[in-house]
Design an enzyme around this catalytic site. Sequence first.
Site, PDB file in Angstrom:
ATOM      1  N   ASP A   1       0.857  -1.182   0.000  1.00 30.34           N
ATOM      2  CA  ASP A   1       0.000   0.000   0.000  1.00 30.34           C
ATOM      3  C   ASP A   1       0.897   1.237   0.000  1.00 30.34           C
ATOM      4  O   ASP A   1       2.124   1.130  -0.015  1.00 30.34           O
ATOM      5  CB  ASP A   1      -0.970  -0.037   1.183  1.00 30.34           C
ATOM      6  CG  ASP A   1      -0.248  -0.018   2.523  1.00 30.34           C
ATOM      7  OD1 ASP A   1       0.986   0.165   2.544  1.00 30.34           O
ATOM      8  OD2 ASP A   1      -0.919  -0.182   3.550  1.00 30.34           O
TER       9      ASP A   1
ATOM     10  N   ASP B   1      -8.112  -6.976   0.599  1.00 32.60           N
ATOM     11  CA  ASP B   1      -7.166  -7.237   1.687  1.00 32.60           C
ATOM     12  C   ASP B   1      -7.841  -6.866   2.994  1.00 32.60           C
ATOM     13  O   ASP B   1      -8.744  -6.023   3.022  1.00 32.60           O
ATOM     14  CB  ASP B   1      -5.913  -6.367   1.554  1.00 32.60           C
ATOM     15  CG  ASP B   1      -6.151  -4.958   2.052  1.00 32.60           C
ATOM     16  OD1 ASP B   1      -6.779  -4.164   1.323  1.00 32.60           O
ATOM     17  OD2 ASP B   1      -5.779  -4.646   3.197  1.00 32.60           O
TER      18      ASP B   1
ATOM     19  N   CYS C   1     -12.457 -29.523   7.453  1.00 31.91           N
ATOM     20  CA  CYS C   1     -11.546 -28.438   7.040  1.00 31.91           C
ATOM     21  C   CYS C   1     -10.141 -29.007   6.888  1.00 31.91           C
ATOM     22  O   CYS C   1      -9.686 -29.821   7.670  1.00 31.91           O
ATOM     23  CB  CYS C   1     -11.572 -27.312   8.068  1.00 31.91           C
ATOM     24  SG  CYS C   1     -10.319 -26.035   7.773  1.00 31.91           S
TER      25      CYS C   1
ATOM     26  N   CYS D   1      -7.292 -27.411   7.120  1.00 30.23           N
ATOM     27  CA  CYS D   1      -6.218 -26.618   7.741  1.00 30.23           C
ATOM     28  C   CYS D   1      -5.519 -27.396   8.842  1.00 30.23           C
ATOM     29  O   CYS D   1      -6.012 -28.387   9.367  1.00 30.23           O
ATOM     30  CB  CYS D   1      -6.749 -25.292   8.273  1.00 30.23           C
ATOM     31  SG  CYS D   1      -7.386 -25.355   9.951  1.00 30.23           S
TER      32      CYS D   1
ATOM     33  N   CYS E   1      -7.498 -27.883  12.137  1.00 32.78           N
ATOM     34  CA  CYS E   1      -8.588 -28.861  12.084  1.00 32.78           C
ATOM     35  C   CYS E   1      -8.092 -30.278  11.825  1.00 32.78           C
ATOM     36  O   CYS E   1      -8.736 -31.246  12.225  1.00 32.78           O
ATOM     37  CB  CYS E   1      -9.613 -28.453  11.032  1.00 32.78           C
ATOM     38  SG  CYS E   1     -10.503 -26.939  11.476  1.00 32.78           S
TER      39      CYS E   1
ATOM     40  N   HIS F   1      -6.482 -21.324  10.431  1.00 34.24           N
ATOM     41  CA  HIS F   1      -7.860 -21.733  10.116  1.00 34.24           C
ATOM     42  C   HIS F   1      -8.618 -20.606   9.407  1.00 34.24           C
ATOM     43  O   HIS F   1      -9.264 -20.832   8.383  1.00 34.24           O
ATOM     44  CB  HIS F   1      -8.621 -22.159  11.363  1.00 34.24           C
ATOM     45  CG  HIS F   1     -10.063 -22.438  11.045  1.00 34.24           C
ATOM     46  ND1 HIS F   1     -10.475 -23.612  10.446  1.00 34.24           N
ATOM     47  CD2 HIS F   1     -11.181 -21.662  11.144  1.00 34.24           C
ATOM     48  CE1 HIS F   1     -11.772 -23.559  10.217  1.00 34.24           C
ATOM     49  NE2 HIS F   1     -12.227 -22.385  10.631  1.00 34.24           N
TER      50      HIS F   1
END
Lengths: 393, 393
Positions: free
Chosen positions: A107, A282, A320, A322, A325, A351
């Site tokens: 940015d 974002d 999930c 991830c 999980c 997660h």
Amino acid sequence: MTSVDVAPARQRPITFDILLPPPADGSTRARLGHLRTAHGEIQTPVFMPVGTNATVKALDPDDLDEVGVQIILCNTYHLYLRPGHERIERLGGLHQFMAWRRPILTDSGGYQVVSLGDFRSVDDEGVTFRSHLDGSLHNFSPEQSIAVQEALGSDIAVVLDQPVPPHSSGRREVAEAMVRTHAWAERCVSAHRRPDQALFGIVQGGLEPDLRAESTRVIASMPVDGICIGGRAGDESAAQRRAALDVCVTLLADDPRPRYLMGLGSPADLLDAVDAGIDMFDSVLPARIARNGTVWVPEGRLNLRNTRFLDDPAPIQQGCRCRACRSFSRAYLAHLLRADELLFYRLATLHNLTFLTDFMARIRMALAKGKFPRLVRELAAPQSNQMAMGLEA
Amino acid sequence: MTSVDVAPARQRPITFDILLPPPADGSTRARLGHLRTAHGEIQTPVFMPVGTNATVKALDPDDLDEVGVQIILCNTYHLYLRPGHERIERLGGLHQFMAWRRPILTDSGGYQVVSLGDFRSVDDEGVTFRSHLDGSLHNFSPEQSIAVQEALGSDIAVVLDQPVPPHSSGRREVAEAMVRTHAWAERCVSAHRRPDQALFGIVQGGLEPDLRAESTRVIASMPVDGICIGGRAGDESAAQRRAALDVCVTLLADDPRPRYLMGLGSPADLLDAVDAGIDMFDSVLPARIARNGTVWVPEGRLNLRNTRFLDDPAPIQQGCRCRACRSFSRAYLAHLLRADELLFYRLATLHNLTFLTDFMARIRMALAKGKFPRLVRELAAPQSNQMAMGLEA
């Protein structure tokens, strides 16, 4: 430098192809896109996690790869102050510094100067502010913002703008900030030299439809590689935000460049903004709510501080993929959170970023199959067990 | 239950084989061993990282696997207070709770009760103390310590002992604590039921050679699976510690059980204690110094807060296989530390644990080749560029 003659795409540092434009029936403005940068390709719509201090909080680059992150955002303001852009340049640039080989967007620092600087004074020349770290005094001009971003070596740089401070939305202030933002954008375009770095302009104009329209026309007339939609104060309603987006995107309907809505991160908000025609997003939201113990699930949010989770052997979300999980129970995570263990913040962030990344992939899949309007209806339907995802802020 | 009849090894929950006994020339008491537990095998001498709250701070089980950690230690006192041993038992035991499939040793809680409890009163029955978390009052008896450890389901449990409080080493206090420790050890042996869990006794006796000898004989006479050497106050000199170890190990020379020196973690200290005949170690040191910004290198220690590292493109340690050294510069790590980023603590801990794990592997390799005495001389030699490792506390 106010010419509308954009150089041929093949000579630009990025290329953007719209793989599937919005359908002719007007049921949505959403589109499926493909962005090529010096550090790799990006499928859009895309969510970009924020790596403020050259690290997405609690994660390393392998974690981001595991999540499937395509591009991250780093904050020019923070890296300018610490460790310093010239130091990062000497160390080989931001990609090498943080060992992230995929695309980076920086940015401009404008938003942080307004929200974090202890003291600030804005004039046509630029911004004077005090560092939130040590109180030291700094001047930040459009040319300086570009110089910092070129030193960092991001794939996509952003022009310096003057965001409207939250809760201060008088029309005159919005108009003045917009005019100044346009002048600064021209100076950024003139100052920008780095051939392997794209430059995005920023549309301002607050919630005033005529100013939004004017700003969209002015910024779109510049030879920038993409259009950011800025000026969200964070306190507008979803309807107000959508109205502002509709003004911008209507005017940009035939514009070939990617559209990036700055600072939006909840699943419901992303769904609506994709529907409005936005390609890039974002937000620090997935990491920030993780630090508070909150994780996303298809039904809404769970706060793992709730005592009922201390005995819950289930993972955060059944099925999930991830790291949290795959291996751990809600009970274990709730324990780590109460013990203030660092592992909690990594697992909860993994997660939430996986949840959002998979949500964006689901959106792209629906777009590819021509079923996006149906997905929007499904997620908003009151009888859906995924209602919460559609409604949750 | 004071019988010396130890059951045949094959019926015990662990087996310990001494692959290479100390050489007959008396040049060292160090030995190479192999420990089998219900959750896997361990090469000794071995260092055990500490996972106080059922997590080795900042790391997940995959991180520990990547480091090559063979066994971890968890703190009974902490897990008893939070989240509670009965809760962990209901959730499938400590291995499942924290998703660590390799061996776990639990301490007895005795040391933490003394060092962390806000209020404590010790009598023959046990310890009464206030939780350091919420001030609640608790009784901890030898039987209770065993019940907690059986509920946790560690591979190796440890008897409740009464450590001598630091800086309070009057002979009478040391003697009284030792006698009580022996009585408690017998009660722990009587109370212990779990057939898949080993139980280690603890030798006390402070720095008094005759008490150390008496305690060694008493504990060794019990049907325990291993011998812990406790009672380090942390303020003794290296020579005092070595003298106490020499008393114990001389008496245990023909004892077939593993020897575990509690709470020792610097490379130089480990080298000396291996030389004295110790097989197992634990310490929070690698993680604690990492939190202060300190990392081990062959030449000694680096403190990454030092400004000179902000521009240093080299890894912490050239050739180190750890995640920090594979991808990141000292400059990046020094930046993360100053920005108080969570990733720093994970990377610095990974490096320090890798350093110590590789150091122990080097010790085992030297033992296997009969070159351990030479390794000790090399690391202690003043002209060695690895002097610091040999001398550094």
